[in-house]
Design a protein around this motif. Structure first.
Motif, PDB file in Angstrom:
ATOM      1  N   UNK A   1      24.315 -13.820   4.085  1.00 11.14           N
ATOM      2  CA  UNK A   1      24.911 -14.349   5.302  1.00 11.14           C
ATOM      3  C   UNK A   1      25.823 -13.310   5.920  1.00 11.14           C
ATOM      4  N   UNK A   2      26.166 -13.534   7.173  1.00 14.36           N
ATOM      5  CA  UNK A   2      27.150 -12.698   7.858  1.00 14.36           C
ATOM      6  C   UNK A   2      28.251 -13.598   8.396  1.00 14.36           C
ATOM      7  N   UNK A   3      29.431 -13.028   8.516  1.00 20.83           N
ATOM      8  CA  UNK A   3      30.546 -13.723   9.149  1.00 20.83           C
ATOM      9  C   UNK A   3      30.956 -12.930  10.377  1.00 20.83           C
ATOM     10  N   UNK A   4      31.045 -13.617  11.505  1.00 23.51           N
ATOM     11  CA  UNK A   4      31.493 -12.988  12.744  1.00 23.51           C
ATOM     12  C   UNK A   4      32.860 -13.554  13.117  1.00 23.51           C
ATOM     13  N   UNK A   5      33.384 -13.121  14.215  1.00 20.31           N
ATOM     14  CA  UNK A   5      34.654 -13.663  14.699  1.00 20.31           C
ATOM     15  C   UNK A   5      34.536 -15.125  15.103  1.00 20.31           C
ATOM     16  N   UNK A   6      33.296 -15.643  15.189  1.00 14.40           N
ATOM     17  CA  UNK A   6      33.101 -17.013  15.670  1.00 14.40           C
ATOM     18  C   UNK A   6      32.354 -17.919  14.701  1.00 14.40           C
ATOM     19  N   UNK A   7      31.576 -17.373  13.757  1.00 14.33           N
ATOM     20  CA  UNK A   7      30.718 -18.240  12.948  1.00 14.33           C
ATOM     21  C   UNK A   7      30.250 -17.525  11.687  1.00 14.33           C
ATOM     22  N   UNK A   8      29.555 -18.293  10.836  1.00 14.88           N
ATOM     23  CA  UNK A   8      28.851 -17.743   9.674  1.00 14.88           C
ATOM     24  C   UNK A   8      27.381 -18.100   9.808  1.00 14.88           C
ATOM     25  N   UNK A   9      26.503 -17.132   9.554  1.00 15.25           N
ATOM     26  CA  UNK A   9      25.063 -17.350   9.743  1.00 15.25           C
ATOM     27  C   UNK A   9      24.296 -16.904   8.505  1.00 15.25           C
ATOM     28  N   UNK A  10      23.356 -17.747   8.047  1.00 16.57           N
ATOM     29  CA  UNK A  10      22.434 -17.345   6.987  1.00 16.57           C
ATOM     30  C   UNK A  10      21.441 -16.351   7.574  1.00 16.57           C
ATOM     31  N   UNK A  11      21.143 -15.288   6.827  1.00 17.58           N
ATOM     32  CA  UNK A  11      20.299 -14.225   7.367  1.00 17.58           C
ATOM     33  C   UNK A  11      19.017 -14.044   6.572  1.00 17.58           C
ATOM     34  N   UNK A  12      17.916 -13.954   7.315  1.00 18.54           N
ATOM     35  CA  UNK A  12      16.659 -13.519   6.714  1.00 18.54           C
ATOM     36  C   UNK A  12      16.621 -11.993   6.649  1.00 18.54           C
ATOM     37  N   UNK A  13      17.153 -11.371   7.679  1.00 18.18           N
ATOM     38  CA  UNK A  13      17.274  -9.913   7.726  1.00 18.18           C
ATOM     39  C   UNK A  13      18.430  -9.585   8.657  1.00 18.18           C
ATOM     40  N   UNK A  14      19.111  -8.480   8.366  1.00 18.99           N
ATOM     41  CA  UNK A  14      20.223  -8.032   9.196  1.00 18.99           C
ATOM     42  C   UNK A  14      19.942  -6.610   9.661  1.00 18.99           C
ATOM     43  N   UNK A  15      19.905  -6.430  10.987  1.00 26.28           N
ATOM     44  CA  UNK A  15      19.731  -5.114  11.593  1.00 26.28           C
ATOM     45  C   UNK A  15      21.107  -4.612  12.015  1.00 26.28           C
ATOM     46  N   UNK A  16      21.506  -3.493  11.447  1.00 23.42           N
ATOM     47  CA  UNK A  16      22.796  -2.887  11.795  1.00 23.42           C
ATOM     48  C   UNK A  16      22.558  -1.799  12.832  1.00 23.42           C
ATOM     49  N   UNK A  17      22.847  -2.100  14.097  1.00 25.89           N
ATOM     50  CA  UNK A  17      22.713  -1.124  15.191  1.00 25.89           C
ATOM     51  C   UNK A  17      24.035  -1.067  15.948  1.00 25.89           C
ATOM     52  N   UNK A  18      25.114  -0.625  15.276  1.00 22.61           N
ATOM     53  CA  UNK A  18      26.454  -0.798  15.827  1.00 22.61           C
ATOM     54  C   UNK A  18      26.877   0.240  16.853  1.00 22.61           C
TER      55      UNK A  18
END
Length: 526
Positions: A242-259
């Motif tokens: 999962x990821x945590x953002x400034x607004x929510x938490x989301x379960x992830x199938x895949x995370x693309x890091x393009x920052x």
């Protein structure tokens, strides 16, 4: 198998229909077998001022593929067309959670767009504002307002490229480059980007394309959340759960890091989570500003100012004892812009609109630096650049930029006595900019000015203006990834684009986004 007829020289005023007819003459008796023909690329050859001309390549399709192959095998000026198709292999493996793309610059945009067009409905997280509000925030800062640390020249919809010249040149040779150009045209870019050797969109037209990409993704079921920043990731069993953002938490199938290359706080978070990263070489220096008319005199001689010629641009480099100095991100008819993303630091960059019709030209004049110069820990390059930016800010306690003429830089006696009207809107103040950098950087910039003046007269003009510092040329960090494009220890984490250390500019970042999308599609179902 269409092919290209290369190396067709043409006078500056020769029309394209005549160029095509002359190209087809090279096919001899086979010219009657042509089913389709058009201009493929055009570039300017200005190496000899008295013989300036265009060089064309022409796209040709015959009515017999076997004949096409035969002709290409016998003639070095004929080359098969690289196919631009994007042909994913779609997995049937169902994975719980959402495909999340963090960062909506060129890499994130093209990754999310490709995923959306193939049924994945990605979630995009972008810390900055959408382009309409972002433009207002940037213009407010440029006119003297407060810096928005989350939405600025570096962060927001479209990434850092949104406030640039929109250059689409690249050194990579990948069939996906053609796919990117064609997709950009479909979404509102000028058609000429598919035929120019040095295509550019310009920041004004690029903003419209960015909006169209956003609308396309949303129309296909994707979701884009602006003003929401990635804060944390949870890794279990060697996968991002999962990821945590400034607004929510989301379960992830895949995370693309393009920052993007300026997401320093994201790199710091990844280091705390144990993601393997390496320090990477990048470059630092200054922006150099000339009159556009002087650039064109240097390039075109007596033909400078002719309507038959494109806006003059250049790319120069010099190496000595293993270190390079070079010009980068040259913006014809452009402006030098305030590009800070952290309070208490001065950063410059260059930008131009599609018409490139400003009085000045500017480019980065930068020197390569490596971990041998700044340290071997993953974040040492960030600290190196930040120290330069903060020193520039401390010089005047504001976002005014340290600046001097070339004359002042070379003599160590800074001055602003020049006929060039500076374009950096926050204001410039005379300063010995060599004090911002280690001596090897300043000395190499001086060596570059000397060498480049032998190639272009405008670089010998000591009235040229230097505005400092330029520190965001590329990412100082590379997030390690394996052959399948995933990070070690996190089988569904995909470092992507320029910020992750795998691209350098709009085109290569977009192509890397497409490669990552292909990797995701091959590993999980929509």
């Amino acid at each position: 198998m269409p092919f290209i007829i290369n190396n067709i020289s043409a006078a500056l005023d020769e029309n394209e229909d005549k160029v095509i007819r002359r190209a087809l003459q090279r096919l001899g008796s086979h010219k009657d077998r042509v089913a389709q023909s058009s201009i493929h690329k055009v570039s300017l050859d200005a190496r000899k001022r008295k013989e300036i001309h265009y060089v064309y390549s022409v796209y040709v399709c015959l009515d017999d593929e076997k004949l096409e192959r035969s002709l290409c095998s016998k003639n070095k000026d004929l080359s098969p067309v690289a196919q631009s198709g994007f042909d994913p292999v779609i997995s049937t493996n169902k994975v719980p959670g959402r495909v999340v793309v963090t960062g909506f610059g060129p890499a994130g945009m093209f990754c999310a767009l490709a995923l959306a067009e193939h049924g994945y409905r990605p979630l995009v997280i972008e810390r900055g504002e959408q382009v309409e509000q972002r433009t207002a925030s940037v213009k407010s800062f440029w006119s003297g307002g407060e810096l928005n640390e989350q939405s600025n020249v570096q962060f927001g919809e479209g990434g850092a490229g949104t406030f640039s010249d929109g250059k689409l040149t690249t050194r990579i040779n990948d069939p996906l480059c053609r796919y990117v150009l064609e997709k950009l045209v479909q979404l509102g870019a000028p058609e000429e980007i598919c035929t120019r050797a040095k295509p550019h969109i310009g920041t004004d037209k690029l903003r419209g394309v960015v909006k169209n990409i956003r609308r396309r993704i949303i129309s296909l079921g994707g979701e884009i959340r602006f003003c929401e920043k990635l804060e944390d990731i949870t890794i279990e069993n060697e996968k991002v759960q999962s990821i945590t953002t400034t607004c929510s938490t989301e379960q992830t199938a895949a995370l693309v890091l393009a920052p993007g290359h300026s997401a320093r706080d994201t790199f710091e978070m990844l280091a705390r989570k144990g993601i393997i990263m390496q320090p990477k070489a990048f470059s630092v220096g200054t922006r150099i500003e000339h009159l556009q008319s002087e650039v064109e005199k240097s390039l075109y001689g007596d033909l400078a100012g002719s309507d038959m010629l494109p806006k003059g641009e250049y790319q120069l480099s010099f190496r000595e004892n293993g270190r390079g100095v070079y010009t980068f991100c040259m913006c014809p008819g452009g402006t030098v812009v305030a590009a800070a993303s952290e309070k208490g630091g001065v950063v410059t960059n260059g930008m131009s609109e599609f018409a490139r019709d400003g009085a000045n030209a500017n480019a980065a004049l930068v020197v390569g630096v490596t971990p041998l110069d700044f340290g071997s820990s993953p974040l040492d390059g960030i600290d190196f650049a930040r120290n330069i930016e903060q020193a520039a800010y401390r010089a005047f306690g504001s976002y005014k930029a340290p600046a001097t003429t070339v004359r002042g830089f070379l003599s160590g006696k800074p001055d602003l006595d020049t006929n060039i009207i500076p374009t950096y809107s926050r204001g410039i103040v005379p300063f010995d900019i060599s004090k911002l950098y280690p001596s090897f950087v300043s000395n190499m910039m001086k060596k570059g000015l000397e060498q480049f003046s032998r190639k272009m007269a405008c670089f010998g003009d000591e009235n040229a203006l230097l505005t400092a510092p330029e520190t965001r040329t590329s990412s100082p960090v590379r997030i390690t990834r394996r052959e399948d494009l995933t990070a070690p220890g996190a089988a569904n984490l995909y470092p992507c684009g320029e910020g992750a250390g795998y691209a350098g500019g709009i085109m290569s970042a977009a192509v890397d986004g497409l490669r990552v999308a292909l990797g995701i599609m091959s590993s999980m179902a929509p």
